[in-house]
Design a protein around this motif. Sequence first.
Motif, PDB file in Angstrom:
ATOM      1  N   GLU A 248      -6.705 -15.503 -13.219  1.00 44.52           N
ATOM      2  CA  GLU A 248      -6.771 -14.366 -14.149  1.00 44.52           C
ATOM      3  C   GLU A 248      -6.199 -13.080 -13.556  1.00 44.52           C
ATOM      4  O   GLU A 248      -5.922 -12.122 -14.271  1.00 44.52           O
ATOM      5  CB  GLU A 248      -8.214 -14.122 -14.578  1.00 44.52           C
ATOM      6  CG  GLU A 248      -9.116 -13.582 -13.470  1.00 44.52           C
ATOM      7  CD  GLU A 248     -10.580 -13.568 -13.875  1.00 44.52           C
ATOM      8  OE1 GLU A 248     -11.147 -12.469 -13.919  1.00 44.52           O
ATOM      9  OE2 GLU A 248     -11.147 -14.653 -14.151  1.00 44.52           O
ATOM     10  N   GLU A 249      -5.996 -13.055 -12.236  1.00 41.07           N
ATOM     11  CA  GLU A 249      -5.458 -11.876 -11.571  1.00 41.07           C
ATOM     12  C   GLU A 249      -3.924 -11.857 -11.531  1.00 41.07           C
ATOM     13  O   GLU A 249      -3.325 -10.881 -11.083  1.00 41.07           O
ATOM     14  CB  GLU A 249      -5.983 -11.797 -10.132  1.00 41.07           C
ATOM     15  CG  GLU A 249      -7.460 -11.472 -10.025  1.00 41.07           C
ATOM     16  CD  GLU A 249      -7.729  -9.986 -10.241  1.00 41.07           C
ATOM     17  OE1 GLU A 249      -7.077  -9.160  -9.570  1.00 41.07           O
ATOM     18  OE2 GLU A 249      -8.588  -9.658 -11.081  1.00 41.07           O
TER      19      GLU A 249
ATOM     20  N   ASN B  14      -1.145 -16.134  -3.530  1.00 38.59           N
ATOM     21  CA  ASN B  14      -2.470 -16.490  -4.048  1.00 38.59           C
ATOM     22  C   ASN B  14      -2.917 -17.884  -3.642  1.00 38.59           C
ATOM     23  O   ASN B  14      -4.100 -18.093  -3.349  1.00 38.59           O
ATOM     24  CB  ASN B  14      -2.512 -16.357  -5.571  1.00 38.59           C
ATOM     25  CG  ASN B  14      -3.923 -16.515  -6.098  1.00 38.59           C
ATOM     26  OD1 ASN B  14      -4.779 -15.668  -5.871  1.00 38.59           O
ATOM     27  ND2 ASN B  14      -4.179 -17.614  -6.785  1.00 38.59           N
TER      28      ASN B  14
ATOM     29  N   GLU C 100     -13.493 -10.364  -5.224  1.00 39.67           N
ATOM     30  CA  GLU C 100     -14.668 -10.884  -5.932  1.00 39.67           C
ATOM     31  C   GLU C 100     -14.297 -12.070  -6.819  1.00 39.67           C
ATOM     32  O   GLU C 100     -15.013 -13.081  -6.873  1.00 39.67           O
ATOM     33  CB  GLU C 100     -15.312  -9.766  -6.761  1.00 39.67           C
ATOM     34  CG  GLU C 100     -16.045  -8.735  -5.920  1.00 39.67           C
ATOM     35  CD  GLU C 100     -16.367  -7.469  -6.704  1.00 39.67           C
ATOM     36  OE1 GLU C 100     -16.134  -7.445  -7.935  1.00 39.67           O
ATOM     37  OE2 GLU C 100     -16.855  -6.506  -6.088  1.00 39.67           O
ATOM     38  N   VAL C 101     -13.166 -11.962  -7.532  1.00 39.14           N
ATOM     39  CA  VAL C 101     -12.710 -13.066  -8.379  1.00 39.14           C
ATOM     40  C   VAL C 101     -12.342 -14.274  -7.515  1.00 39.14           C
ATOM     41  O   VAL C 101     -12.678 -15.424  -7.842  1.00 39.14           O
ATOM     42  CB  VAL C 101     -11.509 -12.624  -9.239  1.00 39.14           C
ATOM     43  CG1 VAL C 101     -10.898 -13.811  -9.977  1.00 39.14           C
ATOM     44  CG2 VAL C 101     -11.932 -11.546 -10.233  1.00 39.14           C
TER      45      VAL C 101
ATOM     46  N   SER D 142      -6.265 -18.601  -1.701  1.00 34.90           N
ATOM     47  CA  SER D 142      -7.250 -19.532  -2.263  1.00 34.90           C
ATOM     48  C   SER D 142      -7.641 -20.600  -1.252  1.00 34.90           C
ATOM     49  O   SER D 142      -8.810 -21.009  -1.179  1.00 34.90           O
ATOM     50  CB  SER D 142      -6.683 -20.182  -3.523  1.00 34.90           C
ATOM     51  OG  SER D 142      -6.386 -19.200  -4.510  1.00 34.90           O
TER      52      SER D 142
ATOM     53  N   ARG E 106     -12.058  -5.996  -6.511  1.00 35.78           N
ATOM     54  CA  ARG E 106     -12.138  -6.856  -7.703  1.00 35.78           C
ATOM     55  C   ARG E 106     -11.448  -8.185  -7.456  1.00 35.78           C
ATOM     56  O   ARG E 106     -11.984  -9.255  -7.756  1.00 35.78           O
ATOM     57  CB  ARG E 106     -11.490  -6.151  -8.897  1.00 35.78           C
ATOM     58  CG  ARG E 106     -11.614  -6.945 -10.213  1.00 35.78           C
ATOM     59  CD  ARG E 106     -10.602  -6.502 -11.249  1.00 35.78           C
ATOM     60  NE  ARG E 106      -9.233  -6.802 -10.819  1.00 35.78           N
ATOM     61  CZ  ARG E 106      -8.281  -5.889 -10.671  1.00 35.78           C
ATOM     62  NH1 ARG E 106      -8.516  -4.606 -10.912  1.00 35.78           N
ATOM     63  NH2 ARG E 106      -7.073  -6.255 -10.255  1.00 35.78           N
ATOM     64  N   TYR E 107     -10.237  -8.133  -6.899  1.00 31.21           N
ATOM     65  CA  TYR E 107      -9.503  -9.378  -6.617  1.00 31.21           C
ATOM     66  C   TYR E 107     -10.309 -10.274  -5.682  1.00 31.21           C
ATOM     67  O   TYR E 107     -10.426 -11.487  -5.920  1.00 31.21           O
ATOM     68  CB  TYR E 107      -8.136  -9.073  -6.002  1.00 31.21           C
ATOM     69  CG  TYR E 107      -7.419 -10.320  -5.515  1.00 31.21           C
ATOM     70  CD1 TYR E 107      -6.767 -11.169  -6.412  1.00 31.21           C
ATOM     71  CD2 TYR E 107      -7.425 -10.671  -4.160  1.00 31.21           C
ATOM     72  CE1 TYR E 107      -6.137 -12.335  -5.974  1.00 31.21           C
ATOM     73  CE2 TYR E 107      -6.805 -11.831  -3.721  1.00 31.21           C
ATOM     74  CZ  TYR E 107      -6.157 -12.660  -4.629  1.00 31.21           C
ATOM     75  OH  TYR E 107      -5.548 -13.810  -4.195  1.00 31.21           O
TER      76      TYR E 107
ATOM     77  N   ALA F 181      -8.548 -17.661  -9.027  1.00 32.94           N
ATOM     78  CA  ALA F 181      -8.096 -16.277  -9.247  1.00 32.94           C
ATOM     79  C   ALA F 181      -6.888 -16.177 -10.184  1.00 32.94           C
ATOM     80  O   ALA F 181      -6.181 -15.172 -10.187  1.00 32.94           O
ATOM     81  CB  ALA F 181      -7.787 -15.582  -7.922  1.00 32.94           C
TER      82      ALA F 181
ATOM     83  N   ARG G 205     -15.601 -15.825  -6.350  1.00 29.40           N
ATOM     84  CA  ARG G 205     -16.300 -16.487  -7.463  1.00 29.40           C
ATOM     85  C   ARG G 205     -15.652 -17.822  -7.811  1.00 29.40           C
ATOM     86  O   ARG G 205     -16.324 -18.847  -7.924  1.00 29.40           O
ATOM     87  CB  ARG G 205     -16.285 -15.566  -8.681  1.00 29.40           C
ATOM     88  CG  ARG G 205     -17.000 -16.121  -9.915  1.00 29.40           C
ATOM     89  CD  ARG G 205     -16.508 -15.412 -11.169  1.00 29.40           C
ATOM     90  NE  ARG G 205     -15.129 -15.764 -11.482  1.00 29.40           N
ATOM     91  CZ  ARG G 205     -14.337 -15.039 -12.297  1.00 29.40           C
ATOM     92  NH1 ARG G 205     -14.786 -13.913 -12.834  1.00 29.40           N
ATOM     93  NH2 ARG G 205     -13.106 -15.446 -12.537  1.00 29.40           N
ATOM     94  N   ASP G 206     -14.329 -17.811  -7.965  1.00 30.93           N
ATOM     95  CA  ASP G 206     -13.627 -19.040  -8.367  1.00 30.93           C
ATOM     96  C   ASP G 206     -13.629 -20.087  -7.260  1.00 30.93           C
ATOM     97  O   ASP G 206     -13.749 -21.291  -7.529  1.00 30.93           O
ATOM     98  CB  ASP G 206     -12.190 -18.709  -8.767  1.00 30.93           C
ATOM     99  CG  ASP G 206     -12.107 -17.952 -10.087  1.00 30.93           C
ATOM    100  OD1 ASP G 206     -13.164 -17.672 -10.678  1.00 30.93           O
ATOM    101  OD2 ASP G 206     -10.979 -17.634 -10.504  1.00 30.93           O
TER     102      ASP G 206
END
Length: 299
Positions: A273-274, A285, A247-248, A289, A244-245, A271, A251-252
């Motif tokens: 929101e994580e 992060n 994927e986010v 990123s 999930r992480y 990311a 996506r971002d």
Amino acid sequence: TLEARPVAGAACRPSGEALAVTEVAPGVFVHRGAVAEPDGANRGDTANIGFVIGTRAVAVIDSGSAAWMGEALWRSIRARSALPVAYVVLTHVHPDHLLGASVFEGAEIVAHAGLPQALARRQETYLQKFESLIGAEAFLGTRVPRVDQEVTERATLDLGGRVLDLRAWPQAHSGTDLTVLDRATGTLFAGDLVVDGHIPPLDGSLRGWQRALGELVQVPATRVVPGHGGPVLHWPDAAAPVRRYLEVLARDAAAAVSAGERLSEAVTHIAAEERDRWQLFDAFNARNSTVAFTELEWE
């Protein structure tokens, strides 16, 4: 099947502590490291490490971040078995998982075929950084391990009465990821391909990591030892938070690239929101990123 050499034992100081370990399956023991960055308080004890006992030999899976951890792990093994430590398997290049390996004198050190070159590029940085992080006393006697057996795709280790299946992965979490499956108990040592609580640290390829997890969840294991957290989780459910992480993150990062954002701006929100779902989010992060943004710019 890789062949073992006779082993004299670890080059240990005469006395000292033994690492606390949990028997997560019959003959499979794991020490849970702190979910934290290495520092003087935890002495670098921040990664999960373990061992598997067969009828003929013992295999260590990762060895911690300093000689003291390898020695303490050896004492834990000796409290449970007199069999030789025939193998030390390293799941990837990061220093918190491998710098304790050199104390196991005579054991075959087994790793991904890409690990020697990756370690050669980083070893001076790793040694200097870890000594500064955990302190000279905790780092005493620590050396970069040599690799005796390189795994390019797959290999097996026969410990007597139980076989370990090793698999080297294309670039994913890192460029040196190696997983270990104990056939006898269905226990998978995933290294940092799977983490729990600790934010996934991306040091390789975002898309590669996603592909690797897509294949890894097909491995017929019943439990997994993640590189951090746990120390043991149900498989394949344990892969879901990491997937999930990623994927986010993808996506971002893709959206930021598409919008023409500058990297310096994008990393502040990719990311985001994580954040509340992971420990050490702020430590990793932005770096994750950056890797994701840079990779997806080329898609």
